[in-house]
Design a protein around this motif. Structure first.
Motif, PDB file in Angstrom:
ATOM      1  N   MET A   1       0.850  -1.186   0.000  1.00 45.35           N
ATOM      2  CA  MET A   1       0.000   0.000   0.000  1.00 45.35           C
ATOM      3  C   MET A   1       0.886   1.236   0.000  1.00 45.35           C
ATOM      4  O   MET A   1       1.532   1.557   1.000  1.00 45.35           O
ATOM      5  CB  MET A   1      -0.905   0.003   1.230  1.00 45.35           C
ATOM      6  CG  MET A   1      -1.910   1.152   1.236  1.00 45.35           C
ATOM      7  SD  MET A   1      -2.957   1.139   2.688  1.00 45.35           S
ATOM      8  CE  MET A   1      -1.804   1.653   3.960  1.00 45.35           C
ATOM      9  N   ASN A   2       0.933   1.906  -1.091  1.00 53.35           N
ATOM     10  CA  ASN A   2       1.830   3.048  -1.241  1.00 53.35           C
ATOM     11  C   ASN A   2       1.076   4.356  -1.080  1.00 53.35           C
ATOM     12  O   ASN A   2       0.991   5.173  -2.003  1.00 53.35           O
ATOM     13  CB  ASN A   2       2.540   2.987  -2.594  1.00 53.35           C
ATOM     14  CG  ASN A   2       3.675   3.990  -2.683  1.00 53.35           C
ATOM     15  OD1 ASN A   2       4.270   4.332  -1.661  1.00 53.35           O
ATOM     16  ND2 ASN A   2       3.953   4.473  -3.884  1.00 53.35           N
ATOM     17  N   LYS A   3       0.492   4.543   0.087  1.00 51.16           N
ATOM     18  CA  LYS A   3      -0.245   5.775   0.369  1.00 51.16           C
ATOM     19  C   LYS A   3       0.433   6.527   1.502  1.00 51.16           C
ATOM     20  O   LYS A   3       1.054   5.919   2.383  1.00 51.16           O
ATOM     21  CB  LYS A   3      -1.695   5.464   0.740  1.00 51.16           C
ATOM     22  CG  LYS A   3      -2.562   4.990  -0.432  1.00 51.16           C
ATOM     23  CD  LYS A   3      -3.994   4.761   0.020  1.00 51.16           C
ATOM     24  CE  LYS A   3      -4.896   4.341  -1.124  1.00 51.16           C
ATOM     25  NZ  LYS A   3      -5.160   5.433  -2.088  1.00 51.16           N
ATOM     26  N   THR A   4       0.294   7.838   1.504  1.00 52.98           N
ATOM     27  CA  THR A   4       0.802   8.650   2.604  1.00 52.98           C
ATOM     28  C   THR A   4      -0.212   8.619   3.745  1.00 52.98           C
ATOM     29  O   THR A   4      -1.405   8.860   3.525  1.00 52.98           O
ATOM     30  CB  THR A   4       1.028  10.108   2.157  1.00 52.98           C
ATOM     31  OG1 THR A   4       1.978  10.120   1.086  1.00 52.98           O
ATOM     32  CG2 THR A   4       1.541  10.950   3.312  1.00 52.98           C
ATOM     33  N   ILE A   5       0.247   8.307   4.946  1.00 54.62           N
ATOM     34  CA  ILE A   5      -0.643   8.215   6.103  1.00 54.62           C
ATOM     35  C   ILE A   5      -0.507   9.489   6.930  1.00 54.62           C
ATOM     36  O   ILE A   5       0.588   9.852   7.371  1.00 54.62           O
ATOM     37  CB  ILE A   5      -0.321   6.967   6.935  1.00 54.62           C
ATOM     38  CG1 ILE A   5      -0.517   5.726   6.059  1.00 54.62           C
ATOM     39  CG2 ILE A   5      -1.220   6.902   8.177  1.00 54.62           C
ATOM     40  CD1 ILE A   5       0.048   4.464   6.638  1.00 54.62           C
ATOM     41  N   ASN A   6      -1.625  10.155   7.132  1.00 47.73           N
ATOM     42  CA  ASN A   6      -1.662  11.437   7.837  1.00 47.73           C
ATOM     43  C   ASN A   6      -2.408  11.294   9.159  1.00 47.73           C
ATOM     44  O   ASN A   6      -3.506  10.727   9.200  1.00 47.73           O
ATOM     45  CB  ASN A   6      -2.375  12.489   6.983  1.00 47.73           C
ATOM     46  CG  ASN A   6      -1.732  12.684   5.628  1.00 47.73           C
ATOM     47  OD1 ASN A   6      -0.887  13.549   5.452  1.00 47.73           O
ATOM     48  ND2 ASN A   6      -2.132  11.874   4.638  1.00 47.73           N
TER      49      ASN A   6
END
Length: 273
Positions: A1-6
């Motif tokens: 999962m190549n998402k930015t986690i905020n």
């Protein structure tokens, strides 16, 4: 999962911060993503002056405290400025062991109107802003373990592609009116204009002025307020000498009522995935 986690939160006394970071950290841990969590702390006024925008490559774990059963009034305008642009969102509300009423569904609605895709929501319990004994030291170890499991379930939901449905959370629509305390005769008790006092313990360290999320405490004279008080408890709970306090009769009566009614009850987090 190549998402930015905020991890995005308003947390005057750090309870909401703890929950949001725990959930976000668990999502990151599961993903084995080399990116760090991007933290957006909008507790202080200057942080709410910065425009925030996301993309479909973002996951945003957002948390706010519950005030009178709703999203805090003074945060709504700011929350409505956030641009989701198709980002995934996890909505979290933290309340002081009475009830979160319609705060979670309200936060979900705000995020969806901002262009987010809300995939889950949760309510957690934190030490009440008015009290040092109501939900004392929460979120505790058990709460944070639940927050970790929540993050794990969210990760699995995302990676299995099961994010098409509209997640349902607890709450009423139209929203109920804000919770209003009552006096001994059952009359409404308005404590909105109540402000903290300062005693002789004050060492003029200025910490209270620095942590006030409304920027209301006068930096030159910390016994004065130049704006509103939202009763978040930051100046009282973070003061190193216990110099800040409330002495308003209505406020103290409401505080006592809450402590007597809810201190011996342990509410548990509720998760919606």
């Amino acid at each position: 999962m190549n998402k930015t986690i905020n991890a995005m939160y308003f947390s005057a006394t750090d309870t909401t911060k703890k929950v949001v970071l725990e959930v976000a950290s668990e999502i990151l841990k599961n993903s084995a993503n080399e990116k760090d969590i991007k933290t957006i702390d909008f507790t202080l006024p200057s942080k709410r002056e910065v425009e925030v925008s996301f993309t479909k490559d973002d996951i945003v774990v957002i948390g706010v405290p519950v005030y009178a059963g709703r999203v805090p009034n003074k945060l709504v305008d700011y929350l409505n400025t956030i641009k989701g642009n198709g980002a995934l969102a996890v909505c979290i509300v933290v309340y002081g062991n009475r009830d979160y009423d319609d705060a979670l569904i309200e936060l979900k609605d705000i995020m969806e109107s901002d262009g987010f895709k809300v995939i889950s929501g949760g309510s957690f319990i934190g030490e009440h802003s008015f009290s040092k004994i109501l939900a004392k030291n929460r979120p505790d170890k058990k709460d944070l373990t639940i927050a970790k499991r929540f993050g794990d379930k969210i990760y699995k939901k995302i990676t299995t592609g099961n994010i098409l449905g509209n997640v349902k959370v607890k709450g009423n629509k139209p929203y109920r009116k804000h919770y209003i305390p009552k006096d001994k005769k059952g009359h409404s008790s308005d404590i909105r204009k109540v402000i903290p006092k300062t005693n002789s313990n004050c060492i003029n360290c200025k910490l209270c002025a620095k942590v006030c999320p409304m920027g209301s405490i006068d930096y030159d004279d910390v016994s004065k307020l130049n704006g509103i008080c939202i009763k978040c408890g930051a100046c009282i709970k973070k003061c190193p000498t216990h110099a800040k306090y409330f002495d308003d009769e209505k406020y103290l009566m409401h505080k006592k009522e809450l402590e007597e009614k809810y201190s011996n009850v342990r509410n548990e987090p509720e998760l919606f995935i």
